[in-house]
Write an enzyme that holds these catalytic residues in place. Structure first.
Site, mmCIF file in Angstrom:
data_model
loop_
_atom_site.group_PDB
_atom_site.id
_atom_site.type_symbol
_atom_site.label_atom_id
_atom_site.label_comp_id
_atom_site.label_asym_id
_atom_site.label_seq_id
_atom_site.Cartn_x
_atom_site.Cartn_y
_atom_site.Cartn_z
ATOM 1 N N ASP A 187 16.142 12.005 -24.845
ATOM 2 C CA ASP A 187 16.005 11.893 -26.312
ATOM 3 C C ASP A 187 14.614 12.285 -26.791
ATOM 4 O O ASP A 187 14.483 12.877 -27.876
ATOM 5 C CB ASP A 187 16.272 10.444 -26.759
ATOM 6 C CG ASP A 187 17.680 10.017 -26.452
ATOM 7 O OD1 ASP A 187 18.526 10.901 -26.233
ATOM 8 O OD2 ASP A 187 17.936 8.800 -26.421
HETATM 9 P P1 NAP Z 1 16.799 8.779 -22.222
HETATM 10 O O1 NAP Z 1 17.023 9.483 -23.486
HETATM 11 O O2 NAP Z 1 17.446 7.473 -22.011
HETATM 12 O O3 NAP Z 1 17.243 9.788 -21.056
HETATM 13 C C1 NAP Z 1 17.024 9.475 -19.731
HETATM 14 C C2 NAP Z 1 17.661 10.552 -18.885
HETATM 15 O O4 NAP Z 1 17.309 10.271 -17.537
HETATM 16 C C3 NAP Z 1 19.174 10.556 -18.946
HETATM 17 O O5 NAP Z 1 19.644 11.649 -19.706
HETATM 18 C C4 NAP Z 1 19.626 10.599 -17.479
HETATM 19 O O6 NAP Z 1 20.447 11.764 -17.267
HETATM 20 C C5 NAP Z 1 18.340 10.743 -16.706
HETATM 21 N N1 NAP Z 1 18.335 9.932 -15.500
HETATM 22 C C6 NAP Z 1 18.768 8.665 -15.330
HETATM 23 N N2 NAP Z 1 18.609 8.281 -14.065
HETATM 24 C C7 NAP Z 1 18.055 9.333 -13.399
HETATM 25 C C8 NAP Z 1 17.667 9.552 -12.066
HETATM 26 N N3 NAP Z 1 17.808 8.621 -11.123
HETATM 27 N N4 NAP Z 1 17.140 10.747 -11.751
HETATM 28 C C9 NAP Z 1 17.004 11.730 -12.673
HETATM 29 N N5 NAP Z 1 17.373 11.574 -13.964
HETATM 30 C C10 NAP Z 1 17.879 10.374 -14.323
HETATM 31 O O7 NAP Z 1 15.247 8.558 -21.919
HETATM 32 P P2 NAP Z 1 13.945 8.948 -22.722
HETATM 33 O O8 NAP Z 1 13.925 10.407 -23.010
HETATM 34 O O9 NAP Z 1 12.828 8.329 -21.957
HETATM 35 O O10 NAP Z 1 14.106 8.233 -24.121
HETATM 36 C C11 NAP Z 1 13.990 6.843 -24.303
HETATM 37 C C12 NAP Z 1 15.053 6.378 -25.252
HETATM 38 O O11 NAP Z 1 14.978 4.941 -25.301
HETATM 39 C C13 NAP Z 1 14.860 6.883 -26.671
HETATM 40 O O12 NAP Z 1 16.113 7.111 -27.273
HETATM 41 C C14 NAP Z 1 14.172 5.698 -27.339
HETATM 42 O O13 NAP Z 1 14.388 5.682 -28.732
HETATM 43 C C15 NAP Z 1 14.876 4.555 -26.660
HETATM 44 N N6 NAP Z 1 14.100 3.295 -26.788
HETATM 45 C C16 NAP Z 1 12.929 3.190 -26.142
HETATM 46 C C17 NAP Z 1 12.161 2.068 -26.335
HETATM 47 C C18 NAP Z 1 10.801 1.949 -25.711
HETATM 48 O O14 NAP Z 1 10.079 1.063 -26.114
HETATM 49 N N7 NAP Z 1 10.457 2.799 -24.751
HETATM 50 C C19 NAP Z 1 12.612 1.033 -27.139
HETATM 51 C C20 NAP Z 1 13.853 1.167 -27.773
HETATM 52 C C21 NAP Z 1 14.584 2.307 -27.574
HETATM 53 P P3 NAP Z 1 21.476 11.814 -16.030
HETATM 54 O O15 NAP Z 1 22.352 10.643 -16.169
HETATM 55 O O16 NAP Z 1 22.163 13.127 -16.197
HETATM 56 O O17 NAP Z 1 20.646 11.764 -14.781
#
Ligand code: NAP
Length: 465
Positions: free
Chosen positions: A392
């Site tokens: 994301d």
């Molecule tokens: P993300 O959008 O959740 O994407 C993570 C990606 O990692 C997934 O598409 C997944 O694809 C891949 N993945 C999972 N396990 C894996 C593994 N073992 N090896 C390789 N790839 C792996 O993560 P992000 O880009 O870090 O975004 C964070 C999200 O969390 C945002 O939407 C944000 O708004 C939300 N959020 C964050 C917080 C905060 O404080 N950090 C708080 C609230 C909400 P595959 O399954 O294809 O591997």
């Protein structure tokens, strides 16, 4: 023990709590911040235990509580970093329960001596303490269950018609009971247990319509409720330290929720009532498009030829615990004179600072971690952008697609790099449940596999050349 000694201990503890928060603001002073927090808490506990009122009481119960707390608390500290959000939710649940129970005990204790010390202000504070404490208790338990993906608590948002009206009516009823209790405490004392019950039910109902995806934000909001409950408890027990510590807890929880909402470009109402996190219908359809892919050794060769490599870590790096392999890649590239920078998105992973903590664990120099706003202008000069388990936070839909649920969320401009290498296991969506056009872009190459395995392969190839 002299009351002045106790007040001095409380004053020192308050100062240390404030310094602790200040120092935790920066990685170089964060360790000192944690130690200051621990010292402050120790001073607060010792200051309370030497209180004449407590000394006169039976220490047996306090000792039992300390033992029970240790038995539960120590194993809780062993959870992996990726499970910290649900562990934090459990801590808030215990905090809320403690505040609620103290409120109940204070109410009935004071009633047992004819209602002495139960003025309108005290009853009002007690009601606030009990209401916030118990709703934090059940709300946080639900949040922890959703994040842990427990089978009997669906992590998707559970919605039904009239849900908001029902929830607000319950809260309204609890508030009416509180007003009656404040106005005529003796006459309406039988309503007090109903306030407790309504708060417990409201905590569950408040969390049910919120998806697992929004739990980190909700958890820090519940944190601020627990803090406010502690403030109310401070007023009831006339404890100034509880008032200041609770206010610090409450305000920091609220500030954190605001930071997260801003970084996702969402409002509180959208988080609480938006039912975010369900996979959109379009996601499956879009997978018919094809994405190009390459092997880890091809990725290594591409990086070797670059002058500037920007690494974008995300949740997948955290789950795979790939940070040490990433460090090996960093060492190999910098050894060759290639500039390597880490682009840090404020909500990458599942909690604020998630990536900073992981990269610090792998001892990656802090000066190479660059905040999103600072790195974005450099992205067009970046030769290779290595996206590791991030989705994301690099999704251009946030910039280009008005209909997207993440439209408006600031992102790292990975798509502006000359070449993008994206490590993930499949084409599955990330946290927000939406597809990512970056993976289908002309300049993007997917490197499929577990982040730890793939980064390990890349590091091995680089080391052997
Ligand atoms: P993300 O959008 O959740 O994407 C993570 C990606 O990692 C997934 O598409 C997944 O694809 C891949 N993945 C999972 N396990 C894996 C593994 N073992 N090896 C390789 N790839 C792996 O993560 P992000 O880009 O870090 O975004 C964070 C999200 O969390 C945002 O939407 C944000 O708004 C939300 N959020 C964050 C917080 C905060 O404080 N950090 C708080 C609230 C909400 P595959 O399954 O294809 O591997």
């Amino acid at each position: 023990m002299n009351n002045n000694t106790i007040q001095l201990a409380y004053l020192l503890a308050t100062a240390l709590f404030i310094f602790s928060l200040k120092w935790m603001n920066h990685p170089s002073t964060a360790r000192r911040g944690v130690l200051a927090g621990v010292a402050a808490m120790l001073m607060a506990v010792v200051g309370t235990l030497i209180n004449p009122g407590i000394v006169a009481a039976n220490f047996k119960w306090i000792a039992l509580a300390v033992i029970a707390g240790t038995i539960i608390g120590v194993p809780l500290s062993w959870v992996p970093l990726t499970a910290v959000p649900q562990r934090t939710a459990l801590s808030h649940a215990f905090g809320g329960l403690a505040a609620g129970l103290v409120g109940v005990a204070e109410f009935y204790d004071k009633f047992a001596v004819g209602g002495q010390g139960l003025g309108r202000f005290e009853v009002g504070a007690l009601c606030a303490e009990v209401l916030l404490g118990f709703l934090t208790f059940t709300g946080s338990l639900m949040a922890a269950g959703k994040l842990q993906e427990l089978k009997f608590i669906p992590s998707r948002p559970v919605t039904y018609r009239g849900q908001n009206v029902m929830n607000l009516s319950l809260l309204g009823l609890a508030l009416i009971f509180c007003v009656l209790l404040v106005a005529h405490t003796h006459k309406y004392q039988h309503l007090f247990p109903f306030v407790v019950l309504l708060a417990l039910v409201f905590g569950v109902l408040l969390i049910i319509p919120i998806g697992g995806a929004d739990m980190p934000t909700v958890i820090s909001l519940l944190n601020s409720y627990a803090g406010l409950s502690a403030v109310a408890m401070g007023f009831v027990t006339n404890n100034k330290l509880l008032i200041t510590a609770g206010a610090l807890d409450g305000s920091s929880g609220l500030i954190l929720s605001i930071i997260m909402c801003k970084a996702m470009n969402r409002s509180f109402t959208n988080v609480l009532f938006g039912a975010f996190g369900q996979v959109t219908a379009g996601a499956a359809e879009a997978q018919k498009k094809t994405a190009k892919s390459c092997a880890p050794n091809d990725a290594a060769q591409l990086m070797e030829q670059a002058s500037l490599v920007v690494i974008v870590p995300g949740y997948g790096m955290a789950v795979a615990q790939a940070q040490h392999r990433v460090r090996e890649i960093y060492d190999q590239l910098t050894k060759r004179g290639i500039t390597v920078k880490f682009a840090i998105h404020p909500v990458a992973g599942r909690m604020p600072g998630h990536m900073n903590v992981l990269l610090a664990e792998a001892e990656i120099p802090y000066e190479d971690l660059v905040e999103m706003d600072e790195i974005n202008p450099e992205m067009p000069q970046c030769d290779v952008c290595l996206v590791i388990g991030a989705n994301d936070v690099v999704n251009p839909a946030a910039r280009n697609n008005k209909g997207s649920p993440i439209y408006g969320m600031p992102i790292i401009d990975a798509d502006k790099a000359k070449t993008v290498l994206a490590i993930k296991r499949s084409m599955n969506p990330g946290f927000a449940g939406i597809e990512n056009e970056l993976y289908y872009a002309e300049r993007t190459l997917m490197v499929f596999g577990d982040a730890k395995a793939v980064t390990g392969e890349i590091a091995k190839t680089l080391a052997s050349e």
